[in-house]
Design an enzyme around this catalytic site. Structure first.
Site, PDB file in Angstrom:
ATOM      1  N   ALA A   1      -4.766   5.905 -29.595  1.00 38.02           N
ATOM      2  CA  ALA A   1      -5.443   7.160 -29.262  1.00 38.02           C
ATOM      3  C   ALA A   1      -5.422   7.421 -27.763  1.00 38.02           C
ATOM      4  CB  ALA A   1      -6.874   7.132 -29.780  1.00 38.02           C
TER       5      ALA A   1
ATOM      6  N   LEU B   1      -6.569   5.409 -25.448  1.00 33.63           N
ATOM      7  CA  LEU B   1      -7.757   4.865 -24.774  1.00 33.63           C
ATOM      8  C   LEU B   1      -7.551   3.409 -24.383  1.00 33.63           C
ATOM      9  CD1 LEU B   1     -10.553   6.480 -26.965  1.00 33.63           C
ATOM     10  CD2 LEU B   1      -9.506   7.322 -24.868  1.00 33.63           C
TER      11      LEU B   1
ATOM     12  N   SER C   1      -6.498   0.727 -26.080  1.00 37.58           N
ATOM     13  CA  SER C   1      -6.914  -0.374 -26.957  1.00 37.58           C
ATOM     14  C   SER C   1      -5.928  -1.543 -26.845  1.00 37.58           C
ATOM     15  CB  SER C   1      -7.013   0.096 -28.408  1.00 37.58           C
ATOM     16  OG  SER C   1      -5.759   0.571 -28.839  1.00 37.58           O
ATOM     17  N   SER C   2      -4.648  -1.231 -26.665  1.00 34.21           N
ATOM     18  CA  SER C   2      -3.663  -2.322 -26.621  1.00 34.21           C
ATOM     19  C   SER C   2      -3.775  -3.126 -25.325  1.00 34.21           C
ATOM     20  CB  SER C   2      -2.254  -1.776 -26.805  1.00 34.21           C
ATOM     21  OG  SER C   2      -2.026  -0.713 -25.936  1.00 34.21           O
TER      22      SER C   2
ATOM     23  N   GLU D   1       2.806  -6.849 -20.609  1.00 34.21           N
ATOM     24  CA  GLU D   1       2.798  -5.855 -21.681  1.00 34.21           C
ATOM     25  C   GLU D   1       4.209  -5.340 -21.990  1.00 34.21           C
ATOM     26  OE1 GLU D   1      -0.722  -3.615 -21.746  1.00 34.21           O
ATOM     27  OE2 GLU D   1      -0.023  -2.251 -23.295  1.00 34.21           O
TER      28      GLU D   1
ATOM     29  N   ASP E   1      -3.921   0.720 -16.742  1.00 38.42           N
ATOM     30  CA  ASP E   1      -4.835   0.358 -17.825  1.00 38.42           C
ATOM     31  C   ASP E   1      -5.505  -0.981 -17.540  1.00 38.42           C
ATOM     32  OD1 ASP E   1      -3.663   2.588 -18.818  1.00 38.42           O
ATOM     33  OD2 ASP E   1      -2.485   1.571 -20.350  1.00 38.42           O
TER      34      ASP E   1
HETATM   35  C1  GLA Z   1       0.135   4.519 -20.811  1.00 37.99           C
HETATM   36  C2  GLA Z   1       0.525   3.354 -19.915  1.00 37.99           C
HETATM   37  C3  GLA Z   1      -0.080   3.520 -18.523  1.00 37.99           C
HETATM   38  C4  GLA Z   1       0.240   4.892 -17.958  1.00 37.99           C
HETATM   39  C5  GLA Z   1      -0.102   5.981 -18.971  1.00 37.99           C
HETATM   40  C6  GLA Z   1       0.319   7.348 -18.502  1.00 37.99           C
HETATM   41  O1  GLA Z   1      -1.228   4.499 -21.078  1.00 37.99           O
HETATM   42  O2  GLA Z   1       0.079   2.141 -20.469  1.00 37.99           O
HETATM   43  O3  GLA Z   1       0.389   2.495 -17.683  1.00 37.99           O
HETATM   44  O4  GLA Z   1       1.571   4.970 -17.553  1.00 37.99           O
HETATM   45  O5  GLA Z   1       0.506   5.746 -20.220  1.00 37.99           O
HETATM   46  O6  GLA Z   1      -0.367   7.691 -17.354  1.00 37.99           O
END
Ligand code: GLA
Length: 381
Positions: A113, A115, A117-118, A150, A161
């Protein structure tokens, strides 16, 4: 089970999700972003194992188990266990892990979504593995391994993130700068609020959205290189935006649009931090709207459901509304003054969700990242 050293052999790691306020699709170009952590979290109850294996359980997914003392190969794409494998590989690349861990995962974050989560799962699994081995890692050390880690799952994402879910503080948005890494906590004015609304379109990071995401990154980079710059920060430092725009006019369409999105979005982040500090809600909202326009037109990562959601939110009184995260579905972040939030939520409930919006619109309070949660718990996850 025998404990190898003194110290806890079980504990709880909590990692929040994040919502990005502005600075989208630019962290992977080492440009600044402004996310905040959510109150919703992933909770990982961990128990150290004497054997070198990782066992992961969760109510929503089948159990996964693998050895830490053999080469860790991925399961087929889309398998949730790959996030746990990515965590183990990342941690093993930097530290020696004598003990394995059994983890039980409970999540309040909807998957796919936007947000995070991963990344919360990856970060939580690393923290659990380190805790089981009584290794204390700094924010900088974690940031050395997490974004790279990741990539094992497929998305060539940046570090936004992981920085957000680790370093955010309650009451603040988090300005994250890269190369060199630096975080700054910026207080959110008390009468501002953010709603996170689900477009109901799922954007699996490990699925189809992955190639589309990676393509944007590559096109922007190609544009940068064709103009002769070594990095985006360097491009921005060496020429004003109007000059970059003129120079970019000679690029192929894809490269030009992805390049321009990146440099313009970085400028919007700077202005948004300023607006936040001066509590200028009108300007902050306008910047969010401009960011969304660029994500739709230049980067082409929006979709009809997100467009509908954003337009409705604005017409209901949101000062700013934009897709958040990678796009292709997922959530939108809606910005308004606190007293407007119920009205906007009611309008979306009626006109977007057809009367039943439970769990689909959440008011996002700027919350603690994992490190603040650990500090509050006395330093021990
Ligand atoms: C995903 C990636 C982030 C970022 C966003 C877009 O969430 O995990 O690193 O690049 O897309 O801003």
């Amino acid at each position: 089970m025998e404990a190898v050293n003194a110290g806890p052999v079980s504990g709880l790691v909590e990692v929040p999700g994040r919502v990005n306020l502005i600075g989208e699709h630019i962290d992977y170009h080492d440009l600044p972003v402004l996310p905040m952590a959510l109150g919703r979290r992933i909770r990982i109850a961990w128990r150290a194992l004497a054997s070198a294996e990782l066992r992961a359980r969760s109510a929503s997914y089948p159990e996964r188990q693998f050895r830490l003392d053999r080469a860790i190969e991925p399961w087929p794409p889309g398998d949730w266990g790959n996030y746990v494998k990515a965590a183990a590989r990342a941690a093993l690349g930097k530290w020696t892990l004598a003990r394995g861990v059994d983890i039980e995962i409970a999540s309040e974050l909807p998957p796919a979504a936007g947000l995070s989560s991963s990344s919360a799962l990856l970060t939580g699994a690393v923290l659990a593995l380190l805790a089981a081995n009584q290794i204390q890692a700094s924010f900088e050390q974690l940031m050395e391994i997490l974004p790279e880690g990741e990539h094992f799952v497929g998305t060539r994402g940046g570090g936004m993130d992981h920085a957000a879910v680790l370093a955010a503080r309650a009451g603040c948005a988090l300005l994250v700068e890269f190369a060199p890494l630096r975080v700054t906590h910026v207080a959110v004015p008390p009468d501002w609020t953010f709603l996170v609304a689900d477009s109901l379109v799922r954007a699996e990071k490990s699925g189809a959205a992955r190639a589309a995401y990676n393509e944007r990154r590559c096109a922007g980079r190609r544009g940068l290189e064709a103009l002769g710059y070594g990095s985006f920060p360097q491009a921005l430092a060496s020429a004003p935006l109007c000059q970059l725009r003129r120079r970019a006019a000679g690029l192929g369409a894809r490269e030009r649009e992805c390049f321009l999105h990146a440099v313009e979005e970085a400028g919007r982040v700077r202005l948004a931090v300023d607006a936040l500090q001066r509590a200028d809600a009108a300007l902050f909202g306008r910047l969010l709207n401009e960011s969304h326009g660029s994500l739709r037109n230049r980067l082409q990562v929006s979709c009809p459901a997100l467009e509908g959601l954003v337009a409705l939110a604005r017409s209901a009184g949101a000062l700013g509304a934009r897709l958040t995260g990678a796009g292709f579905g997922g959530c939108a972040v809606l910005f308004c003054l606190k007293d407007q939030a119920p009205r906007i939520a009611a309008r979306l409930t009626r006109d977007f969700y057809g009367g039943a919006a439970a769990e689909r619109i959440v008011e996002a309070r700027p919350s603690s990242g994992a490190l603040e949660l650990i500090a509050r718990a006395g330093g021990q996850p």
